[in-house]
Design an enzyme around this catalytic site. Structure first.
Site, short mmCIF file in Angstrom:
data_model
loop_
_atom_site.label_atom_id
_atom_site.label_comp_id
_atom_site.label_asym_id
_atom_site.label_seq_id
_atom_site.Cartn_x
_atom_site.Cartn_y
_atom_site.Cartn_z
N ASN A 10 0.87 -1.18 0.00
CA ASN A 10 0.00 0.00 0.00
C ASN A 10 0.90 1.23 0.00
O ASN A 10 1.49 1.57 1.02
CB ASN A 10 -0.89 -0.03 1.25
CG ASN A 10 -1.72 1.23 1.40
OD1 ASN A 10 -1.85 2.01 0.45
ND2 ASN A 10 -2.27 1.43 2.59
N TRP A 11 0.99 1.85 -1.15
CA TRP A 11 1.92 2.99 -1.27
C TRP A 11 1.34 4.28 -0.68
O TRP A 11 2.02 5.29 -0.63
CB TRP A 11 2.29 3.22 -2.75
CG TRP A 11 3.06 2.09 -3.36
CD1 TRP A 11 3.39 0.89 -2.78
CD2 TRP A 11 3.63 2.04 -4.67
NE1 TRP A 11 4.11 0.11 -3.64
CE2 TRP A 11 4.27 0.80 -4.83
CE3 TRP A 11 3.63 2.94 -5.75
CZ2 TRP A 11 4.93 0.42 -5.99
CZ3 TRP A 11 4.29 2.56 -6.93
CH2 TRP A 11 4.93 1.32 -7.04
N LYS A 12 0.09 4.22 -0.30
CA LYS A 12 -0.59 5.39 0.28
C LYS A 12 -0.40 6.62 -0.63
O LYS A 12 -0.34 6.49 -1.84
CB LYS A 12 -0.08 5.64 1.70
CG LYS A 12 -0.11 4.38 2.57
CD LYS A 12 0.08 4.64 4.01
CE LYS A 12 0.20 3.32 4.74
NZ LYS A 12 0.11 3.43 6.18
N HIS A 95 -9.43 0.77 4.75
CA HIS A 95 -8.16 0.96 5.46
C HIS A 95 -8.42 1.86 6.67
O HIS A 95 -9.24 2.76 6.62
CB HIS A 95 -7.14 1.60 4.52
CG HIS A 95 -5.76 1.60 5.09
ND1 HIS A 95 -5.34 2.54 5.99
CD2 HIS A 95 -4.73 0.74 4.92
CE1 HIS A 95 -4.09 2.26 6.35
NE2 HIS A 95 -3.70 1.18 5.71
N GLU A 97 -6.87 4.27 7.82
CA GLU A 97 -6.71 5.71 7.56
C GLU A 97 -7.97 6.27 6.90
O GLU A 97 -8.36 7.41 7.15
CB GLU A 97 -5.45 5.95 6.70
CG GLU A 97 -4.19 5.75 7.54
CD GLU A 97 -2.98 5.25 6.78
OE1 GLU A 97 -2.93 5.37 5.55
OE2 GLU A 97 -2.06 4.72 7.44
N GLU A 167 -5.41 -5.53 10.62
CA GLU A 167 -4.44 -4.47 10.87
C GLU A 167 -4.77 -3.76 12.18
O GLU A 167 -5.61 -2.84 12.19
CB GLU A 167 -4.47 -3.44 9.74
CG GLU A 167 -4.16 -4.02 8.39
CD GLU A 167 -3.56 -2.96 7.48
OE1 GLU A 167 -2.44 -3.19 7.01
OE2 GLU A 167 -4.19 -1.92 7.26
N GLY A 173 2.11 2.07 10.74
CA GLY A 173 2.98 3.23 10.56
C GLY A 173 3.66 3.70 11.83
O GLY A 173 4.24 4.77 11.87
N SER A 214 3.33 -2.31 10.44
CA SER A 214 4.78 -2.26 10.67
C SER A 214 5.48 -3.57 10.30
O SER A 214 6.41 -3.99 10.99
CB SER A 214 5.08 -1.86 12.11
OG SER A 214 4.57 -0.56 12.37
N GLY A 235 2.73 -1.21 4.38
CA GLY A 235 2.73 0.21 4.06
C GLY A 235 4.14 0.69 3.79
O GLY A 235 4.70 0.50 2.70
N GLY A 236 4.75 1.29 4.80
CA GLY A 236 6.06 1.94 4.66
C GLY A 236 7.10 1.10 3.94
O GLY A 236 7.79 1.59 3.03
#
Ligand code: PEP
Length: 253
Positions: A10-12, A95, A97, A167, A173, A214, A235-236
């Site tokens: 997920n590159w957000k 998600h 977010e 999640e 994150g 994470s 993610g990151g």
């Protein structure tokens, strides 16, 4: 039960078109060889056409980070399933977010999941508790409700195309991953049993459930050793080619 693991990046809200293509080029030679694991990249909407075109003959899938339930209309800033269906195989839905910053609810998650399925997309549906809910002992209730409401009114046949991403919100994150045992336990206690009651034992056991929060190259293998974790939503670490590839390799065992 043999479930093919799925690793989705997920590159957000990161990477413009040029940067997205650069990251794809950097990953592709190694990523396309790692069969036995489904590999998905989810760039921002702006980069979807370019990335989809680059990956059209590769064994790497493209996903969107959201999808609206209407095909067209006055929904400023949203994207419709018909706009995505030729570009994407997967769509991330619900998600945390989106839930926290953009008012996503279990009801809108359900509308999006049903629309995605109706248009041939494969939803990756995120569920998970906040730290407050966890500390109040509400994890099982919260996650079970997200599952039962998010997947209401979906046929067994359609549900086979769904992936669930567990999640824990406090782990996204933050660099603070859940313990693999804890994540597995929550999946066993609050996701598979609800799926069993909704869709039957066979489908519940066949459903892939990712862990997200994470995940990095250094901790991925521990999660994938858990019997009920079938890959990860990353993610990151998905923004770094070496890390993403190491996570995919860890999922191959
Ligand atoms: C995510 O965005 O779904 C996620 C799990 O992020 P991170 O890996 O950065 O915690």
């Amino acid at each position: 039960m043999d479930r093919v693991p799925c690793i989705a990046g997920n590159w957000k809200m990161n990477k413009n078109i040029t940067e997205a293509l650069q990251l794809v080029e950097e990953m592709l030679p190694r990523l396309s060889e790692l069969s036995g694991v489904e590999r998905v990249v989810c760039p921002p909407f702006i980069a979807l056409p370019a990335v989809a075109e680059r990956l059209k003959d590769e064994d790497v899938f493209v996903g969107s980070q959201n999808v609206h339930w209407k095909e067209a209309g006055a929904f400023t800033g949203e994207i419709s399933p018909t706009m995505l269906q030729d570009l994407c195989t997967f769509a991330i839905i619900g998600h945390s977010e989106r839930r926290a910053y953009f008012g996503e609810t279990d009801e809108t998650v359900n509308l999006r999941v049903r629309a995605a399925l109706d248009h041939g997309l494969r939803p990756i549906v995120c569920v998970g508790e906040t730290l407050e809910q966890r500390e109040a002992g509400q994890t099982i209730d919260v996650v079970s409700t997200q599952v039962s409401q998010g997947f209401a009114d979906i046929s067994k046949e359609d549900f086979r195309r769904v992936i669930v991403a567990y999640e824990p919100i406090w782990a996204i994150g933050t660099g603070k991953a859940a313990t693999p045992e804890d994540a597995n336990e929550t999946i066993v206690a609050s996701i598979r049993p609800v799926l069993t009651s909704m869709f039957g034992e066979d489908i519940a056991q066949a459903t892939r459930i990712q862990y997200g929060g994470s995940v990095k190259s250094g901790n991925a293998a521990e999660f994938f050793q858990q019997p009920d974790i079938d890959g990860a939503l990353v993610g990151g670490a998905s923004l770094r080619a070496d890390d993403f590839i190491a996570i995919v390799k860890a999922a191959r065992g």
